[in-house]
Design a protein around this motif. Structure first.
Motif, mmCIF file in Angstrom:
data_model
loop_
_atom_site.group_PDB
_atom_site.id
_atom_site.type_symbol
_atom_site.label_atom_id
_atom_site.label_comp_id
_atom_site.label_asym_id
_atom_site.label_seq_id
_atom_site.Cartn_x
_atom_site.Cartn_y
_atom_site.Cartn_z
ATOM 1 N N TRP A 185 0.837 -1.208 0.000
ATOM 2 C CA TRP A 185 0.000 0.000 0.000
ATOM 3 C C TRP A 185 0.870 1.256 0.000
ATOM 4 O O TRP A 185 1.738 1.431 0.854
ATOM 5 C CB TRP A 185 -0.924 -0.003 1.219
ATOM 6 N N ALA A 186 0.621 2.143 -0.972
ATOM 7 C CA ALA A 186 1.403 3.383 -1.090
ATOM 8 C C ALA A 186 0.931 4.399 -0.057
ATOM 9 O O ALA A 186 -0.250 4.768 -0.021
ATOM 10 C CB ALA A 186 1.268 3.945 -2.497
ATOM 11 N N GLU A 187 1.840 4.846 0.786
ATOM 12 C CA GLU A 187 1.519 5.836 1.807
ATOM 13 C C GLU A 187 1.699 7.254 1.254
ATOM 14 O O GLU A 187 2.371 7.462 0.247
ATOM 15 C CB GLU A 187 2.402 5.616 3.034
ATOM 16 N N ARG A 188 1.123 8.219 1.934
ATOM 17 C CA ARG A 188 1.176 9.613 1.490
ATOM 18 C C ARG A 188 2.017 10.426 2.461
ATOM 19 O O ARG A 188 1.667 10.528 3.650
ATOM 20 C CB ARG A 188 -0.253 10.171 1.397
ATOM 21 N N ASP A 284 -9.960 2.263 7.621
ATOM 22 C CA ASP A 284 -10.103 3.543 6.925
ATOM 23 C C ASP A 284 -8.761 4.162 6.550
ATOM 24 O O ASP A 284 -8.719 5.280 6.027
ATOM 25 C CB ASP A 284 -10.895 4.533 7.780
ATOM 26 N N PHE A 285 -7.660 3.458 6.857
ATOM 27 C CA PHE A 285 -6.325 3.880 6.423
ATOM 28 C C PHE A 285 -5.942 5.265 6.965
ATOM 29 O O PHE A 285 -5.218 6.011 6.308
ATOM 30 C CB PHE A 285 -6.242 3.890 4.885
ATOM 31 N N ILE A 286 -6.442 5.626 8.164
ATOM 32 C CA ILE A 286 -6.008 6.892 8.746
ATOM 33 C C ILE A 286 -4.587 6.720 9.289
ATOM 34 O O ILE A 286 -4.181 5.631 9.677
ATOM 35 C CB ILE A 286 -6.961 7.406 9.839
ATOM 36 N N ARG A 287 -3.823 7.812 9.291
ATOM 37 C CA ARG A 287 -2.418 7.759 9.674
ATOM 38 C C ARG A 287 -2.084 8.925 10.619
ATOM 39 O O ARG A 287 -2.709 9.989 10.557
ATOM 40 C CB ARG A 287 -1.510 7.840 8.434
ATOM 41 N N ALA A 305 7.435 5.299 2.086
ATOM 42 C CA ALA A 305 6.724 5.178 0.812
ATOM 43 C C ALA A 305 5.661 4.086 0.875
ATOM 44 O O ALA A 305 4.597 4.196 0.272
ATOM 45 C CB ALA A 305 7.711 4.893 -0.316
ATOM 46 N N ASN A 306 5.954 3.026 1.629
ATOM 47 C CA ASN A 306 5.001 1.936 1.824
ATOM 48 C C ASN A 306 5.395 1.194 3.096
ATOM 49 O O ASN A 306 6.337 1.601 3.788
ATOM 50 C CB ASN A 306 4.953 0.995 0.612
ATOM 51 N N GLY A 307 4.689 0.118 3.383
ATOM 52 C CA GLY A 307 4.958 -0.617 4.616
ATOM 53 C C GLY A 307 5.843 -1.825 4.425
ATOM 54 O O GLY A 307 5.799 -2.745 5.249
ATOM 55 N N ASP A 308 6.658 -1.847 3.380
ATOM 56 C CA ASP A 308 7.446 -3.047 3.114
ATOM 57 C C ASP A 308 8.637 -3.163 4.064
ATOM 58 O O ASP A 308 9.069 -2.188 4.691
ATOM 59 C CB ASP A 308 7.944 -3.059 1.669
ATOM 60 N N SER A 442 -7.204 -6.590 -0.352
ATOM 61 C CA SER A 442 -6.124 -6.612 -1.329
ATOM 62 C C SER A 442 -6.685 -6.118 -2.645
ATOM 63 O O SER A 442 -7.886 -5.889 -2.781
ATOM 64 C CB SER A 442 -5.581 -8.036 -1.497
ATOM 65 N N ASP A 443 -5.817 -5.938 -3.629
ATOM 66 C CA ASP A 443 -6.313 -5.610 -4.954
ATOM 67 C C ASP A 443 -5.783 -6.627 -5.952
ATOM 68 O O ASP A 443 -5.057 -7.563 -5.597
ATOM 69 C CB ASP A 443 -5.975 -4.166 -5.352
#
Length: 536
Positions: A185-188, A284-287, A305-308, A442-443
């Motif tokens: 998932w791409a984070e902002r 809800d992907f709140i951060r 950038a992501n959670g990897d 997932s997508d």
């Protein structure tokens, strides 16, 4: 024109905590835009238990309000919003056996994996979903509409798969894909372009708006009363110049879906733990981010950038011996990221022994240090740079913060319902720049990633398979998931009407002809064919 029985076996959720095994459910007709799927197998997911508990209050059980001609919904026989009984099951592999005259993307004979989240179909708070407000795959035959499984942009939610792997191996892709999605998932790391920005308290946000243009910027004083006046509204970004825990808590309630809150302490100290909606982090992907200084850009800057996983991460998987934990742990030891070390925890020695048996050889082969801990006797200590919490208990996620070293990522993977709060050391999160993320579902790209890994021999999804069942064993199976007594995933074969819940480890006793086809104790296509032959 293919012929079908007059009726079929199906699981139906009919109310909160109420389901039936219906042996006379009609088989729906196929319309011009629709296709008939014959279900080979379908996994049971912990998310199915949430639908069972919540039923019509589940956000994916509500009516579709956008993304399709709403009049077309009346043409779809398996559309079951609200209080209508619904067939669950969103982890299937199936075969297309009939198509309507206007279907263009699929043909009879296609073997497909279903991506359950039909994200172009919007509900009030979520999206249309297979196995929720549309009938799922815990039945022998299910009709899907091409307007649901192909978005207006052309994205397909039925993924073509070959005849090579077993149905169980393919059906297990979906849960593996949710694991993959949590890392991808791409984070902002900036304010939302064209979004709504709320500034709480006195301070400059020029560093944030210099290169990004929010649609609106609203300022209020840093007080509970001022925030009370905004009740019912939501914002894409909230920058709070305050260390007052009550103000922070009140402001966090104004976060919209996929929103970011940046707390600017300006040398201040938050006097106590802060109550945050951990369920919304997941669903809800709140951060949350922040800075001990005065420039909010410093808070956004440490969002990854992501959670990897990252080079030299010291990883802890809390609840690693459960079905999803095994997947996370296996992904880590097969990731190829240099310098990783992995600790897997649980409270059951028996489950931990299974984790060691399943993941240990791969970790050793790949040179990844793997430690297995029972935290009832050997609690985790501070110093981990990546922590994944696989147990849906808010205090455990809160405690995980205390184990996180500077710059750590905390993956709140376990599905804690939105509206569930936990007390978090936000001061420590900001000081140590701990990024707390959560993802749901997932997508298609995640599922294709897992499919590629299967085809390349990097992973074998069947390591997650704990038991098989037919329709008769569904009650025992769903209870095993709810009670967390299952040692892994459970696969349902709808054509096997009378098969009860059968752990793979007990096949030798109950079905020796099936057990003889296992390979090193793992499921194979040959063992699956032998099991299906028992019904003939």
């Amino acid at each position: 024109m293919p012929t079908y029985p007059e009726s079929q076996y199906a699981i139906q959720i009919v109310g909160k905590d109420e389901f039936i095994v219906n042996d006379r459910k009609p088989i729906d007709p196929v319309g011009p835009h629709q296709m008939m799927l014959e279900v080979e197998a379908c996994g049971i997911c912990f998310s199915d238990t949430k639908l069972l508990h919540q039923f019509d209050s589940h956000p994916r059980k509500s009516e579709v309000i956008a993304g399709i001609d709403l009049e077309a919904l009346a043409e779809i026989p398996g559309y079951r919003p609200g209080t209508q009984p619904t067939t669950p099951g969103h982890e299937p592999v199936a075969r297309v056996v009939e198509v309507g005259e206007k279907v263009t993307h699929f043909k009879v004979g296609d073997r497909v994996l279903v991506q359950a989240d039909w994200k172009h179909l919007r509900t009030a708070k979520s999206n249309g979903a297979f196995g929720y407000n549309f009938d799922g795959a815990l039945e022998e035959f299910v009709v899907v509409d091409e307007r649901c499984v192909v978005s207006p942009e052309g994205e397909e939610f039925l993924i073509h798969v070959s005849d090579g792997p077993s149905a169980a191996a393919v059906g297990l892709i979906e849960p593996w894909a949710t694991v993959e999605g949590s890392y991808a998932w791409a984070e902002r790391d900036h304010i939302a372009d064209g979004g709504a920005l709320l500034v709480v308290g006195e301070g400059s946000v020029d560093s944030l708006t210099a290169e990004r243009a929010p649609a609106s910027v609203e300022r209020v004083e840093a007080s509970v009363a001022a925030l009370d006046a905004l009740e019912g509204r939501t914002f894409d970004d909230i920058v709070a110049f305050t260390a007052d825990p009550e103000v922070i808590e009140k402001a966090s309630l104004l976060l919209g879906t996929r929103s970011v809150m940046c707390v600017v302490l300006n040398g201040g100290t938050i006097s106590r733990k802060v109550s945050l909606d951990i369920g919304r982090v997941h669903y809800d992907f709140i951060r949350f981010c922040g800075t001990t200084g005065s420039d909010p850009a410093e808070g956004y800057a440490w969002i990854p950038a992501n959670g990897d996983l990252r080079e030299n991460d010291k990883c802890a998987f809390i609840g690693a011996a459960g079905p999803m934990g095994v997947m996370h742990t296996m992904r880590a030891v097969t990731s190829g990221v240099p310098g990783l070390s992995v600790v897997g925890t649980d409270l059951s020695d028996e489950r931990l022994e299974n984790l060691k048996k399943v993941v240990g050889p791969t970790a050793e082969k790949n040179g990844v240090p793997l430690e297995i801990l029972n935290t009832s006797t050997s609690p985790l200590e501070y110093g981990y740079t990546y922590v994944t919490c696989l147990v849906p208990v808010p205090p455990l996620v809160s405690q995980a913060v205390d184990m996180c070293a500077e710059g750590a990522i905390l993956n709140a993977f376990a599905g804690i319902p939105a509206g569930t709060f936990g007390d978090f050391d936000l001061q420590g999160i900001i000081e140590r720049r701990i990024f707390m993320l959560g993802t749901s579902g997932s997508d298609v790209s995640d599922m294709r990633t897992v499919l590629r890994k299967i085809e390349a021999g990097i992973i074998d999804t069947t390591i997650s398979l704990w038991a098989v069942t037919g329709m008769a064993g569904f009650g025992d199976a769903i209870n095993a998931v709810m009670d967390r007594t299952s040692g892994g995933k459970i696969m349902v074969f709808p054509k096997l009407h009378d098969l009860g819940l059968t752990p793979v480890s007990e096949l030798a006793e109950k079905f020796p002809e099936v057990a003889a086809k296992l390979e090193n104790g793992l499921w194979t296509k040959a063992s699956e064919e032998a099991l299906l032959a028992t019904a003939k």
